[in-house]
Write an enzyme that holds these catalytic residues in place. Structure first.
Site, PDB file in Angstrom:
ATOM      1  CB  SER A 176      12.524  -7.658  -3.535  1.00  0.00           C
ATOM      2  OG  SER A 176      12.495  -8.545  -4.616  1.00  0.00           O
ATOM      3  CG  ASP A 343       8.036  -4.204  -9.308  1.00  0.00           C
ATOM      4  OD1 ASP A 343       8.761  -5.022  -9.908  1.00  0.00           O
ATOM      5  OD2 ASP A 343       8.164  -3.934  -8.100  1.00  0.00           O
ATOM      6  CG  HIS A 376      11.724  -4.795  -7.991  1.00  0.00           C
ATOM      7  ND1 HIS A 376      10.570  -5.376  -7.515  1.00  0.00           N
ATOM      8  CD2 HIS A 376      12.732  -5.419  -7.335  1.00  0.00           C
ATOM      9  CE1 HIS A 376      10.859  -6.296  -6.630  1.00  0.00           C
ATOM     10  NE2 HIS A 376      12.170  -6.350  -6.491  1.00  0.00           N
TER      11      HIS A 376
END
Length: 401
Positions: A176, A343, A376
């Site tokens: 991320s 995601d 995610h």
């Protein structure tokens, strides 16, 4: 600081990009001296791993902690050089991100057991990196930074420390926002001479198509109507009240905040999620989140926008903030990108924009993995991540070596 630009759409991104352990302040000893065995090293030791704690001071005075797992549970061969790997967490969390699952499923332990020298960094403002040479974390000036400073100060400090300790180039892994600061750094030519290869999990560079339920809900609002704080502490009453207000809106399932923030993760273990929720989240700077929200608003990856031409001129010598040109990442730098079809933060269309920026990358140096059912959090907590992602990552590292 121009707070008008802080679109609440980014709240979805900031609150669950990674995991962390509270906001307790830790006072660190002088540089390169081993720290008390607690936190990350305690978790590693519980799994049967040796662990060391270091600290490094950035050139703007922030004192950051770094944990090291130098070998696997079976030890190492005397005199053998193990390739160093740096694991970089993202916003609102710390290095515990990489140790939430069992040793057989956590990336940090898997890398150590597969012959790597594992380093786990903690960005400024996170639990183990809340001190400064002259500022207290209670001082608003302590929080006067964005991810630009993580690019120019924190990341170079981590990489320099590892390079000096090992004498080897570093394999990098980010998740991320940990991918964002690396991509921006590499595009500026920073540290690339000390990087062996880089892995980007759920890569975040462009955020135009972020589509979390809470992000869509809050896209019309601005954070300045609620927050006027230097430190953004998700555990504070003002932020908690704001989240509760969001929960009354339609289409937001507050009994499943993980999905509301990150997309529908396919493969999370309930006990790991419980541990995640006990340890999550911790502070970052409000200015940092404003900067990230500017990416949502503008569709560009650029340095912090101070909101008017004179302020930008004072900081950059130009009316608009400079853009990070990702096409300038050295084309021969080995890259491994892994992203998921579910995601909601690293949307496939935004990843496509990132890949377009890398279209001139050497064909044999860019490896792309798409996992249809992953969201995610699956990349760092998924019970199938070892088989689907980590084994491929380890093979990638070994091929580079």
């Amino acid at each position: 600081m121009d707070y008008r630009s802080f679109n609440l759409a980014f709240l979805a991104f900031l609150l669950l990009s990674h995991q962390a352990l509270g906001s307790r302040r830790l006072v660190l000893p002088p540089e390169d001296v081993a720290l008390p065995s607690e936190g990350i090293c305690a978790a590693a030791a519980a799994g049967g791993y040796k662990c060391q704690e270091f600290q490094v001071t950035t050139d703007d005075g922030y004192i950051l902690s770094v944990s090291r797992i130098p070998e696997g549970r079976r030890g190492g061969v005397a005199g053998q050089k193990r390739p160093p790997v740096l694991l970089q967490h993202g916003v609102l969390v710390d290095g515990m991100t990489w140790l939430l699952n069992s040793p057989e499923e956590s990336l940090a332990m898997l890398l150590a057991d597969n012959g790597f020298d594992v380093w786990i960094s903690n960005l400024r403002g996170s639990r183990f990196s809340r001190t400064h040479q002259t500022l207290s974390s209670y001082d608003p000036d302590y929080w006067n930074w964005t991810w630009d400073e993580l690019v120019s100060h924190d990341l170079p400090s981590f990489i320099d420390l590892i390079f000096k300790q090992t004498g080897q180039k570093v394999h990098y892994v980010g998740h991320s926002m940990g991918t964002l600061i690396a991509l921006a750094s590499f595009s500026e030519g920073m540290q690339v001479d000390k990087i062996k290869s880089a892995v980007m999990l759920s890569p975040i560079a462009y955020l135009s198509y972020m589509n979390t339920a809470i992000g869509v809900l809050s896209a019309k609002a601005f954070i300045t109507k609620i927050f006027g704080l230097a430190e953004f502490n998700p555990k504070s009453k003002i932020v908690s009240d704001f989240l509760r207000a969001l929960c009354v809106a339609d289409n937001v399932d507050c009994y499943d905040l993980m999905t509301a923030f990150t997309g529908k993760n396919c493969c999370l273990n309930a006990s790991t999620v419980d541990l995640f929720l006990k340890n999550e989240p911790q502070s970052t700077s409000t200015k940092n989140l404003i900067h990230m929200a500017q990416t949502v608003r503008d569709g560009l990856l650029s340095k912090y926008d101070y909101g008017n031409a004179p302020f930008n001129m004072a900081h950059y010598g130009q009316a608009k903030p400079p853009v990070y040109n990702l096409s300038r990442i050295p084309p021969n730098l080995p890259l491994f990108l892994s992203y998921g079809g579910r995601d909601a933060l690293s949307d496939v269309r935004d990843v496509a924009t990132l890949l377009d920026s890398l279209k001139l990358h050497d064909v044999g140096k860019l490896h792309v993995q798409y996992i249809k059912d992953y969201a995610h959090a699956d990349f760092i907590m998924g019970v199938t991540a070892k088989d689907l992602v980590y084994n491929q990552m380890i093979s990638f590292f070994k091929s580079v070596n």
